[in-house]
Write a protein that holds these residues in place. Structure first.
Motif, PDB file in Angstrom:
ATOM      1  N   THR A 166     100.539  25.613  38.073  1.00 24.37           N
ATOM      2  CA  THR A 166      99.856  25.801  36.791  1.00 24.37           C
ATOM      3  C   THR A 166     100.848  25.664  35.638  1.00 24.37           C
ATOM      4  N   ALA A 167     100.359  25.914  34.444  1.00 29.41           N
ATOM      5  CA  ALA A 167     101.208  25.817  33.253  1.00 29.41           C
ATOM      6  C   ALA A 167     100.655  26.782  32.217  1.00 29.41           C
ATOM      7  N   LYS A 168     101.323  26.813  31.096  1.00 30.37           N
ATOM      8  CA  LYS A 168     100.887  27.639  29.979  1.00 30.37           C
ATOM      9  C   LYS A 168      99.434  27.282  29.635  1.00 30.37           C
ATOM     10  N   GLY A 169      98.627  28.272  29.306  1.00 26.20           N
ATOM     11  CA  GLY A 169      97.258  27.998  28.876  1.00 26.20           C
ATOM     12  C   GLY A 169      96.267  27.863  30.016  1.00 26.20           C
ATOM     13  N   LYS A 170      96.701  28.138  31.248  1.00 32.82           N
ATOM     14  CA  LYS A 170      95.794  27.974  32.390  1.00 32.82           C
ATOM     15  C   LYS A 170      95.338  29.329  32.932  1.00 32.82           C
ATOM     16  N   GLY A 171      95.458  30.364  32.119  1.00 33.22           N
ATOM     17  CA  GLY A 171      95.114  31.722  32.557  1.00 33.22           C
ATOM     18  C   GLY A 171      93.687  31.851  33.079  1.00 33.22           C
ATOM     19  N   ALA A 172      92.752  31.071  32.486  1.00 26.87           N
ATOM     20  CA  ALA A 172      91.349  31.172  32.899  1.00 26.87           C
ATOM     21  C   ALA A 172      91.186  30.836  34.382  1.00 26.87           C
ATOM     22  N   LEU A 173      92.078  29.982  34.882  1.00 23.61           N
ATOM     23  CA  LEU A 173      92.013  29.602  36.299  1.00 23.61           C
ATOM     24  C   LEU A 173      92.362  30.789  37.194  1.00 23.61           C
ATOM     25  N   GLU A 174      93.401  31.524  36.794  1.00 21.43           N
ATOM     26  CA  GLU A 174      93.817  32.678  37.599  1.00 21.43           C
ATOM     27  C   GLU A 174      92.725  33.747  37.550  1.00 21.43           C
ATOM     28  N   ARG A 217     104.655  27.975  38.339  1.00 19.29           N
ATOM     29  CA  ARG A 217     104.585  27.340  37.022  1.00 19.29           C
ATOM     30  C   ARG A 217     105.371  26.033  36.982  1.00 19.29           C
ATOM     31  N   GLN A 218     104.759  25.027  36.399  1.00 15.84           N
ATOM     32  CA  GLN A 218     105.522  23.822  36.059  1.00 15.84           C
ATOM     33  C   GLN A 218     105.854  23.979  34.575  1.00 15.84           C
ATOM     34  N   ARG A 219     107.119  24.067  34.262  1.00 15.65           N
ATOM     35  CA  ARG A 219     107.491  24.415  32.882  1.00 15.65           C
ATOM     36  C   ARG A 219     107.197  23.303  31.880  1.00 15.65           C
ATOM     37  N   GLU A 220     107.266  22.058  32.363  1.00 18.63           N
ATOM     38  CA  GLU A 220     106.986  20.913  31.483  1.00 18.63           C
ATOM     39  C   GLU A 220     106.136  19.934  32.266  1.00 18.63           C
ATOM     40  N   PRO A 221     105.174  19.255  31.642  1.00 16.47           N
ATOM     41  CA  PRO A 221     104.341  18.308  32.398  1.00 16.47           C
ATOM     42  C   PRO A 221     105.098  17.010  32.682  1.00 16.47           C
ATOM     43  N   LEU A 222     105.948  17.049  33.697  1.00 23.31           N
ATOM     44  CA  LEU A 222     106.805  15.890  33.982  1.00 23.31           C
ATOM     45  C   LEU A 222     106.173  14.942  34.991  1.00 23.31           C
ATOM     46  N   GLY A 223     104.917  15.180  35.344  1.00 22.70           N
ATOM     47  CA  GLY A 223     104.234  14.254  36.239  1.00 22.70           C
ATOM     48  C   GLY A 223     103.749  14.932  37.516  1.00 22.70           C
ATOM     49  N   LEU A 224     102.825  14.246  38.187  1.00 23.04           N
ATOM     50  CA  LEU A 224     102.232  14.791  39.419  1.00 23.04           C
ATOM     51  C   LEU A 224     103.306  15.027  40.493  1.00 23.04           C
ATOM     52  N   GLY A 225     104.229  14.076  40.630  1.00 18.20           N
ATOM     53  CA  GLY A 225     105.290  14.228  41.638  1.00 18.20           C
ATOM     54  C   GLY A 225     106.108  15.481  41.374  1.00 18.20           C
ATOM     55  N   LEU A 250     114.134  11.720  43.046  1.00 13.54           N
ATOM     56  CA  LEU A 250     113.487  10.656  42.256  1.00 13.54           C
ATOM     57  C   LEU A 250     113.840  10.691  40.784  1.00 13.54           C
ATOM     58  N   LYS A 251     113.892   9.520  40.198  1.00 16.84           N
ATOM     59  CA  LYS A 251     114.019   9.407  38.741  1.00 16.84           C
ATOM     60  C   LYS A 251     112.616   9.224  38.179  1.00 16.84           C
ATOM     61  N   ARG A 252     112.495   9.396  36.879  1.00 21.09           N
ATOM     62  CA  ARG A 252     111.179   9.198  36.256  1.00 21.09           C
ATOM     63  C   ARG A 252     110.730   7.744  36.397  1.00 21.09           C
ATOM     64  N   GLY A 253     109.434   7.569  36.666  1.00 23.82           N
ATOM     65  CA  GLY A 253     108.911   6.214  36.853  1.00 23.82           C
ATOM     66  C   GLY A 253     107.896   5.879  35.776  1.00 23.82           C
ATOM     67  N   SER A 254     106.762   5.291  36.211  1.00 20.37           N
ATOM     68  CA  SER A 254     105.715   4.860  35.289  1.00 20.37           C
ATOM     69  C   SER A 254     105.316   6.007  34.346  1.00 20.37           C
ATOM     70  N   GLY A 255     105.144   5.706  33.050  1.00 22.01           N
ATOM     71  CA  GLY A 255     104.730   6.713  32.070  1.00 22.01           C
ATOM     72  C   GLY A 255     105.810   7.760  31.826  1.00 22.01           C
ATOM     73  N   ASP A 256     107.051   7.465  32.243  1.00 20.03           N
ATOM     74  CA  ASP A 256     108.176   8.398  32.099  1.00 20.03           C
ATOM     75  C   ASP A 256     107.918   9.720  32.843  1.00 20.03           C
ATOM     76  N   GLU A 257     107.131   9.643  33.920  1.00 19.96           N
ATOM     77  CA  GLU A 257     106.831  10.833  34.712  1.00 19.96           C
ATOM     78  C   GLU A 257     107.408  10.680  36.120  1.00 19.96           C
ATOM     79  N   ILE A 258     107.580  11.808  36.805  1.00 28.52           N
ATOM     80  CA  ILE A 258     108.010  11.728  38.203  1.00 28.52           C
ATOM     81  C   ILE A 258     106.754  11.533  39.041  1.00 28.52           C
ATOM     82  N   GLN A 259     106.683  10.373  39.662  1.00 34.33           N
ATOM     83  CA  GLN A 259     105.436   9.953  40.305  1.00 34.33           C
ATOM     84  C   GLN A 259     105.424  10.293  41.799  1.00 34.33           C
ATOM     85  N   LEU A 260     104.329  10.911  42.236  1.00 38.73           N
ATOM     86  CA  LEU A 260     104.154  11.181  43.671  1.00 38.73           C
ATOM     87  C   LEU A 260     104.119   9.851  44.432  1.00 38.73           C
ATOM     88  N   THR A 261     103.449   8.861  43.819  1.00 37.89           N
ATOM     89  CA  THR A 261     103.352   7.532  44.451  1.00 37.89           C
ATOM     90  C   THR A 261     104.731   6.984  44.816  1.00 37.89           C
TER      91      THR A 261
END
Ligand code: UTP
Length: 297
Positions: free
Chosen positions: A58-66, A105-113, A222-233
């Motif tokens: 999760t991340a900041k602002g996702k309290g409703a999920l918990e 917590r994922q501190r920053e949205p750095l990608g699905l991977g 892994l280094k960041r890939g497409s969209g400057d994110e760390i990709q699971l793909t």
């Protein structure tokens, strides 16, 4: 290594920008199809497939999920007093045993991977599932159950796959098939959101995975890939190239992309029409609305 899949990661730390402004304060996963939030469909699917440990990234602002999976003693007391047995029963689906859910917590949205990698310590050395709750799949036997059965036979890394239209390939992870065996496709390589001209096929990966722990080691490097994110793909593609143990699985079922507005609207209509208590009035309304529109054009 344990062979049974009993842990699932639910990456829910994304920003959900396609649903702004709604997602400014509501996590996308809490949006409802009829009367159940997207996350409930994902949890039900995981339970049906034998998952016992649920790991939310999760991340900041996702309290409703918990809160959604928390006990609600006051609400239950009021419903009991009013003898609302059916509603009490509906609430039961949100019951989770103490300790069955973990939140990381994922501190920053750095990608699905990166989100999946955040859960590495809770996974350890065993195979695990990844479920993206915004992909909702209506199926007789749930998509993840089908994949768990396939995993028991083949092992390796299995990704849910479906053919998409040419104009859609640049929105997905796309498989480069080695051998097509019908339901199962062995994978040579994968490309994340390729241009149509470079796409190795139109077989797209959608939000269900069964992965072996080595994918977590790959993500680490892994280094960041497409969209400057760390990709699971990218991590799974490296497994395919170097270990040759990745498969695409053509599941049975209808998938709705509830991360997009049109997919979410289609799912709302389909799930509404599937309900005995709503079907007649909803289809009347749809028919009338469409004919009025056509007459006006
Ligand atoms: P999406 O690509 O749909 O991104 O992520 P998003 O942020 O949810 O939505 P848009 O594109 O801005 O509208 C696919 C899945 O990966 C998770 C999301 O929560 C979603 O379940 N994700 C994505 C993370 O957990 N962390 C990330 O850094 C990125």
């Amino acid at each position: 290594m344990k062979n049974k899949v009993t842990k699932a990661i639910f990456p829910v730390a994304g920003l959900g920008t396609r649903f702004l402004p709604a997602t400014k304060s509501i996590p996308k996963e809490i949006m409802t199809l009829v009367d159940r939030p997207l996350i409930q469909y994902a949890i039900d699917e995981a339970r049906e497939a034998g998952i016992r440990e649920f790991i939310f990234v999760t991340a900041k602002g996702k309290g409703a999920l918990e809160d959604y999976f928390d006990a609600a003693p006051e609400l239950e007391k009021t419903l009991r007093k009013k003898k609302k047995t059916e509603l009490l029963q509906a609430l039961k689906a949100t019951d989770m045993d103490s300790g069955a859910i973990a939140y990381i917590r994922q501190r920053e949205p750095l990608g699905l991977g990166h989100a999946v990698w955040c859960a590495r310590r809770l996974i350890g050395d065993e195979p695990f599932a990844v479920i993206l709750p915004d992909d909702v799949i209506a199926a007789e036997k749930s998509c993840l159950s089908q994949m768990v059965e396939q995993y028991a036979e083949t092992r390796g890394n299995i990704v849910a796959a479906m053919e998409v239209a040419p104009h859609e390939v640049s929105s997905y992870g796309i498989l480069d098939p080695k051998e097509d065996m019908g339901k199962l496709v062995s994978v040579r390589d994968m490309a994340e959101k390729p241009d149509l001209a470079d796409a190795p096929s139109n077989l797209a990966v959608i939000g269900r995975y069964i992965l072996e722990p080595n994918v977590l080691n790959r993500l680490h490097d892994l280094k960041r890939g497409s969209g400057d994110e760390i990709q699971l793909t990218d991590a799974i593609a490296a497994e395919a190239r170097e270990n040759g143990d990745v498969y695409g699985y053509r599941f049975d079922g209808q998938r709705y992309d509830c991360g997009s507005k049109i997919g979410y609207l289609k799912a709302t209509i389909a799930f509404g029409l599937a309900r005995d208590d709503l079907r007649d009035e909803l289809s009347d309304f749809l028919n009338r609305t469409v004919s009025t529109r056509q007459a006006a054009e």
